[in-house]
Design an enzyme around this catalytic site. Structure first.
Site, PDB file in Angstrom:
ATOM      1  CE  LYS A  92      26.770  -4.368  -6.563  1.00 42.31           C
ATOM      2  NZ  LYS A  92      27.044  -3.543  -7.782  1.00 42.31           N
TER       3      LYS A  92
ATOM      4  CG  HIS B 221       4.279   4.157   8.419  1.00 44.01           C
ATOM      5  ND1 HIS B 221       4.409   5.059   7.380  1.00 44.01           N
ATOM      6  CD2 HIS B 221       3.823   2.997   7.862  1.00 44.01           C
ATOM      7  CE1 HIS B 221       4.045   4.484   6.254  1.00 44.01           C
ATOM      8  NE2 HIS B 221       3.692   3.229   6.512  1.00 44.01           N
TER       9      HIS B 221
ATOM     10  NE  ARG C  81       7.549   0.627   4.731  1.00 45.13           N
ATOM     11  CZ  ARG C  81       6.300   0.163   4.690  1.00 45.13           C
ATOM     12  NH1 ARG C  81       6.073  -1.084   4.345  1.00 45.13           N
ATOM     13  NH2 ARG C  81       5.288   0.964   4.980  1.00 45.13           N
TER      14      ARG C  81
ATOM     15  NE  ARG D 263      -1.701  -2.260   2.956  1.00 41.64           N
ATOM     16  CZ  ARG D 263      -1.607  -3.551   2.602  1.00 41.64           C
ATOM     17  NH1 ARG D 263      -2.448  -4.042   1.726  1.00 41.64           N
ATOM     18  NH2 ARG D 263      -0.683  -4.338   3.135  1.00 41.64           N
ATOM     19  CB  THR D 264       3.612   2.493   2.141  1.00 35.61           C
ATOM     20  OG1 THR D 264       2.896   2.223   3.343  1.00 35.61           O
ATOM     21  CG2 THR D 264       4.358   3.807   2.298  1.00 35.61           C
TER      22      THR D 264
END
Length: 405
Positions: free
Chosen positions: A181, A230, A202, A151-152
């Site tokens: 890496k 959030h 995120r 959703r986000t």
């Protein structure tokens, strides 16, 4: 006629609260010119006919709040009045947004929240009636997602495209970017900001969004940083509560589930603290109780909160039951603790039966089994409407951060 302080009385409905302010600046003025310039109704004030001049005491020069002072015995029977000024945010069209980044819920106050929600309502009209909007034409948004998201990420990308912008995306940056890496987050941000105008990120570490914002020159939006916060989810949650319940002051909210690891409930608690007469109930298994920093913050803000083990009792009292899943990914190898917490609190038909008719069930999604599927048909199940509102809030934030009000 030097003066160092002046007792003032704030005009608040019918009450007056005395306070002493320092007189930082002085200027002579006429009554008529003052009233013409003040952002108040002329009929709000009455002065004696012999009042012709007085002192204007300014402590700030951005906006004015009228404050009546006690009458002071000055030379020539001139009465002293004071106007103290306070800084208020400007939401004028074309002005720069007050925030450079969106990192945590504590950044917002009620004025900014109300203004963002107004823009979100305009974004809803654009989404429904003007699919060809070009507000963000020429802008590029980079999405860096080090943790899974549906959703986000998709709502941010949809928001950007619906406003005419373009998207650069990496869905699993933890595995499919140079982070695999060993590249540092700071180096990644410095590189990506060279390709884009705004970064939505995120990350699996709490505090990563703040590190990114400190590094970047362009705006950064926190789309979730581990068990931290959030903020855009909290914005859409509060927006949804206002739309569904019709108010934000005087509500009771039950936060249920994984409150220790749930970044959505942490951010939501911070935002709810901006409103008056709110009570928050915490309902969770013992191993995932709300952390003390949130409880201490709510207490410091005068917000009433209570921990409870009885979901049925809390649901019967609340305007909002905010359910969350138990987050297995936060338990590491302690699967025993996960199993202990999972399934203890479930919103089902029994919970719906004790809820008030106007109340709603929210969930940041995804859900597992903490809300039974048969709840979906009840009009009080608002979680899919809640997810849709995320599009409007994120459209609003992208517009505000990139082009302003």
């Amino acid at each position: 006629m030097a003066s160092s302080s002046c007792s003032t009385y704030m005009m608040n409905k019918s009450s007056f609260a005395p306070r002493v302010i320092n007189c930082k600046k002085e200027s002579m003025f006429s009554y008529s010119s003052l009233v013409d310039k003040l952002p108040v109704h002329r009929n709000s004030f009455s002065l004696s006919a012999d009042f012709s001049k007085s002192r204007l005491l300014l402590s700030h020069e951005k906006s004015m709040k009228w404050k009546q002072t006690q009458q002071l015995p000055l030379r020539n029977s001139i009465q002293c009045w004071a106007v103290e000024t306070q800084s208020t945010p400007s939401f004028t069209i074309g002005k720069k947004f007050q925030l450079d980044d969106v990192i945590e819920a504590q950044q917002f106050d009620r004025d900014i929240l109300n203004a963002i929600f107004e823009v979100a309502r305009e974004m809803e009209k654009i989404e429904k009636n003007s699919p060809g909007s070009q507000i963000l034409k020429g802008y590029l948004m980079a999405t860096l997602f080090y943790e899974p998201s549906t959703r986000t990420r998709l709502s941010f990308e949809s928001a950007m495209k619906r406003l005419g912008g373009e998207v650069l995306t990496t869905e699993n940056a933890r595995e499919f970017s140079s982070a695999a890496k060993g590249e540092t987050l700071e180096d990644t941000i410095r590189t990506v900001e060279g390709y884009s105008d705004i970064i939505v990120m995120r990350h699996f570490e709490s505090g990563a969004a703040r590190r990114a914002a400190t590094t970047a020159v362009i705006p950064v939006i926190n789309a979730g940083d581990g068990p931290g916060q959030h903020p855009t989810q909290a914005l859409l949650d509060v927006y949804t509560i206002e739309r569904e319940i019709g108010k934000l002051d005087g509500i009771k909210v039950g936060l249920v589930g994984d409150l220790a690891n749930g970044r959505t409930v942490r951010s939501l608690a911070y935002l709810l603290a901006k409103y008056q007469d709110v009570k928050i109930y915490f309902v969770s298994p013992g191993v995932v109780k709300m952390k003390d920093d949130i409880k201490d913050y709510l207490t410091s803000q005068g917000v009433e909160w209570e921990e409870s083990a009885d979901l049925m009792e809390v649901a019967s009292k609340c305007d909002v039951v905010y359910q969350t899943r138990i987050q297995r990914e936060r338990f590491g190898e302690r699967t025993d603790l996960y199993e202990e917490a999972r399934g203890k609190y479930i919103v089902d038909q029994n919970v719906l039966r004790v809820m008030q008719k106007h109340a709603v069930v929210l969930h940041p999604l995804p859900r597992l089994d903490e809300i039974t599927v048969d709840v979906d048909a009840d009009p009080r199940a608002a979680y899919f409407r809640q997810a849709k509102n995320g599009l409007y809030i994120r459209m609003a934030l992208l517009k505000l951060l990139l082009v302003g009000w």
